[in-house]
Design a protein around this motif. Structure first.
Motif, mmCIF file in Angstrom:
data_model
loop_
_atom_site.group_PDB
_atom_site.id
_atom_site.type_symbol
_atom_site.label_atom_id
_atom_site.label_comp_id
_atom_site.label_asym_id
_atom_site.label_seq_id
_atom_site.Cartn_x
_atom_site.Cartn_y
_atom_site.Cartn_z
ATOM 1 N N PHE A 25 35.021 20.473 43.441
ATOM 2 C CA PHE A 25 34.862 19.570 44.576
ATOM 3 C C PHE A 25 35.674 19.980 45.799
ATOM 4 O O PHE A 25 36.800 20.453 45.671
ATOM 5 C CB PHE A 25 35.280 18.144 44.182
ATOM 6 N N ALA A 26 35.073 19.743 46.964
ATOM 7 C CA ALA A 26 35.783 19.741 48.245
ATOM 8 C C ALA A 26 35.635 18.308 48.735
ATOM 9 O O ALA A 26 34.555 17.709 48.620
ATOM 10 C CB ALA A 26 35.155 20.719 49.226
ATOM 11 N N LEU A 27 36.726 17.726 49.235
ATOM 12 C CA LEU A 27 36.686 16.303 49.558
ATOM 13 C C LEU A 27 37.552 15.956 50.751
ATOM 14 O O LEU A 27 38.435 16.715 51.143
ATOM 15 C CB LEU A 27 37.128 15.482 48.347
ATOM 16 N N ILE A 28 37.259 14.788 51.311
ATOM 17 C CA ILE A 28 38.071 14.214 52.382
ATOM 18 C C ILE A 28 38.334 12.756 52.029
ATOM 19 O O ILE A 28 37.394 11.973 51.851
ATOM 20 C CB ILE A 28 37.369 14.273 53.753
ATOM 21 N N ALA A 44 40.214 21.095 48.827
ATOM 22 C CA ALA A 44 39.223 21.794 48.018
ATOM 23 C C ALA A 44 39.928 22.285 46.765
ATOM 24 O O ALA A 44 41.083 22.713 46.823
ATOM 25 C CB ALA A 44 38.616 22.965 48.779
ATOM 26 N N GLU A 45 39.244 22.195 45.631
ATOM 27 C CA GLU A 45 39.847 22.680 44.390
ATOM 28 C C GLU A 45 40.130 24.177 44.523
ATOM 29 O O GLU A 45 39.427 24.890 45.259
ATOM 30 C CB GLU A 45 38.907 22.398 43.218
ATOM 31 N N PRO A 46 41.165 24.665 43.841
ATOM 32 C CA PRO A 46 41.558 26.079 43.966
ATOM 33 C C PRO A 46 40.405 27.059 43.725
ATOM 34 O O PRO A 46 40.361 28.119 44.342
ATOM 35 C CB PRO A 46 42.646 26.241 42.896
ATOM 36 N N GLU A 47 39.473 26.692 42.865
ATOM 37 C CA GLU A 47 38.336 27.571 42.574
ATOM 38 C C GLU A 47 37.441 27.788 43.794
ATOM 39 O O GLU A 47 36.664 28.733 43.832
ATOM 40 C CB GLU A 47 37.496 26.979 41.431
ATOM 41 N N ALA A 54 35.694 23.758 52.297
ATOM 42 C CA ALA A 54 36.436 22.739 53.053
ATOM 43 C C ALA A 54 35.803 22.537 54.428
ATOM 44 O O ALA A 54 35.629 21.400 54.883
ATOM 45 C CB ALA A 54 37.912 23.112 53.178
ATOM 46 N N ILE A 55 35.419 23.613 55.085
ATOM 47 C CA ILE A 55 34.744 23.496 56.382
ATOM 48 C C ILE A 55 33.412 22.775 56.216
ATOM 49 O O ILE A 55 33.053 21.923 57.030
ATOM 50 C CB ILE A 55 34.551 24.885 57.030
ATOM 51 N N ALA A 56 32.696 23.088 55.148
ATOM 52 C CA ALA A 56 31.403 22.447 54.914
ATOM 53 C C ALA A 56 31.551 20.944 54.743
ATOM 54 O O ALA A 56 30.786 20.169 55.320
ATOM 55 C CB ALA A 56 30.720 23.056 53.694
ATOM 56 N N VAL A 57 32.547 20.506 53.969
ATOM 57 C CA VAL A 57 32.709 19.062 53.774
ATOM 58 C C VAL A 57 33.131 18.390 55.080
ATOM 59 O O VAL A 57 32.713 17.265 55.370
ATOM 60 C CB VAL A 57 33.650 18.719 52.599
ATOM 61 N N VAL A 58 33.924 19.072 55.894
ATOM 62 C CA VAL A 58 34.299 18.516 57.200
ATOM 63 C C VAL A 58 33.060 18.369 58.083
ATOM 64 O O VAL A 58 32.815 17.300 58.648
ATOM 65 C CB VAL A 58 35.370 19.386 57.900
ATOM 66 N N GLU A 59 32.266 19.416 58.191
ATOM 67 C CA GLU A 59 31.084 19.358 59.048
ATOM 68 C C GLU A 59 30.088 18.301 58.580
ATOM 69 O O GLU A 59 29.524 17.566 59.393
ATOM 70 C CB GLU A 59 30.419 20.734 59.114
ATOM 71 N N LYS A 60 29.879 18.205 57.284
ATOM 72 C CA LYS A 60 28.961 17.199 56.753
ATOM 73 C C LYS A 60 29.492 15.783 56.999
ATOM 74 O O LYS A 60 28.733 14.868 57.315
ATOM 75 C CB LYS A 60 28.722 17.430 55.257
ATOM 76 N N THR A 61 30.807 15.607 56.876
ATOM 77 C CA THR A 61 31.408 14.293 57.104
ATOM 78 C C THR A 61 31.320 13.905 58.578
ATOM 79 O O THR A 61 30.988 12.762 58.905
ATOM 80 C CB THR A 61 32.869 14.275 56.612
ATOM 81 N N LEU A 62 31.599 14.837 59.476
ATOM 82 C CA LEU A 62 31.491 14.548 60.909
ATOM 83 C C LEU A 62 30.050 14.177 61.270
ATOM 84 O O LEU A 62 29.817 13.246 62.053
ATOM 85 C CB LEU A 62 31.969 15.740 61.739
ATOM 86 N N THR A 63 29.096 14.873 60.696
ATOM 87 C CA THR A 63 27.687 14.555 60.934
ATOM 88 C C THR A 63 27.371 13.150 60.431
ATOM 89 O O THR A 63 26.682 12.374 61.115
ATOM 90 C CB THR A 63 26.780 15.605 60.260
ATOM 91 N N TYR A 64 27.876 12.806 59.240
ATOM 92 C CA TYR A 64 27.664 11.459 58.700
ATOM 93 C C TYR A 64 28.220 10.398 59.657
ATOM 94 O O TYR A 64 27.565 9.403 59.952
ATOM 95 C CB TYR A 64 28.342 11.320 57.321
ATOM 96 N N ILE A 65 29.439 10.618 60.140
ATOM 97 C CA ILE A 65 30.083 9.656 61.039
ATOM 98 C C ILE A 65 29.236 9.473 62.293
ATOM 99 O O ILE A 65 28.978 8.352 62.718
ATOM 100 C CB ILE A 65 31.525 10.110 61.373
ATOM 101 N N GLU A 66 28.792 10.585 62.870
ATOM 102 C CA GLU A 66 27.982 10.495 64.082
ATOM 103 C C GLU A 66 26.647 9.801 63.821
ATOM 104 O O GLU A 66 26.235 8.918 64.580
ATOM 105 C CB GLU A 66 27.743 11.891 64.659
ATOM 106 N N GLU A 67 25.973 10.183 62.747
ATOM 107 C CA GLU A 67 24.658 9.609 62.455
ATOM 108 C C GLU A 67 24.724 8.113 62.160
ATOM 109 O O GLU A 67 23.733 7.407 62.294
ATOM 110 C CB GLU A 67 24.005 10.347 61.287
#
Length: 103
Positions: A25-28, A44-47, A54-67
């Protein structure tokens, strides 16, 4: 975001946004207060180190917030730094956020 993360769904759990990649998992961590979402900690988990998860979860979260018409409070240093590098995302930051003028 790297293409391999584009089709991975963002999951909004009770206290975190997360994506899962090969069982890791990568999480915020977040808090939602009315029309504001405070992002507190990205991890993000060490693996997943160095994969861009980590960048992907940030970008997806920012998109969610905006949408969803919410305003962002970027307390997480990683998210704050991401927005500094990508100032187009400042559009969703709440102007009352204490560090707004530093973005």
């Amino acid at each position: 975001m790297k293409p391999e993360f584009e089709n991975i769904p963002l999951v909004k759990a009770a206290t975190r946004f997360e994506i899962e990649i090969n069982g890791h998992f990568a999480l915020i961590d977040y808090r939602e207060m009315g029309d504001q979402i405070a992002l507190v900690h990205t991890e993000a988990e060490p693996e997943l180190a160095g994969t861009g998860a980590a960048i992907a979860v940030v970008e997806k979260t920012l998109t969610y917030i905006e949408e969803n018409g919410k305003k962002l409070l970027p307390f997480c240093p990683y998210v704050f730094a991401y927005i500094k590098k990508h100032p187009e995302w400042k559009r969703i930051v709440d102007e009352k956020f204490e560090g707004y003028d530093k973005l």
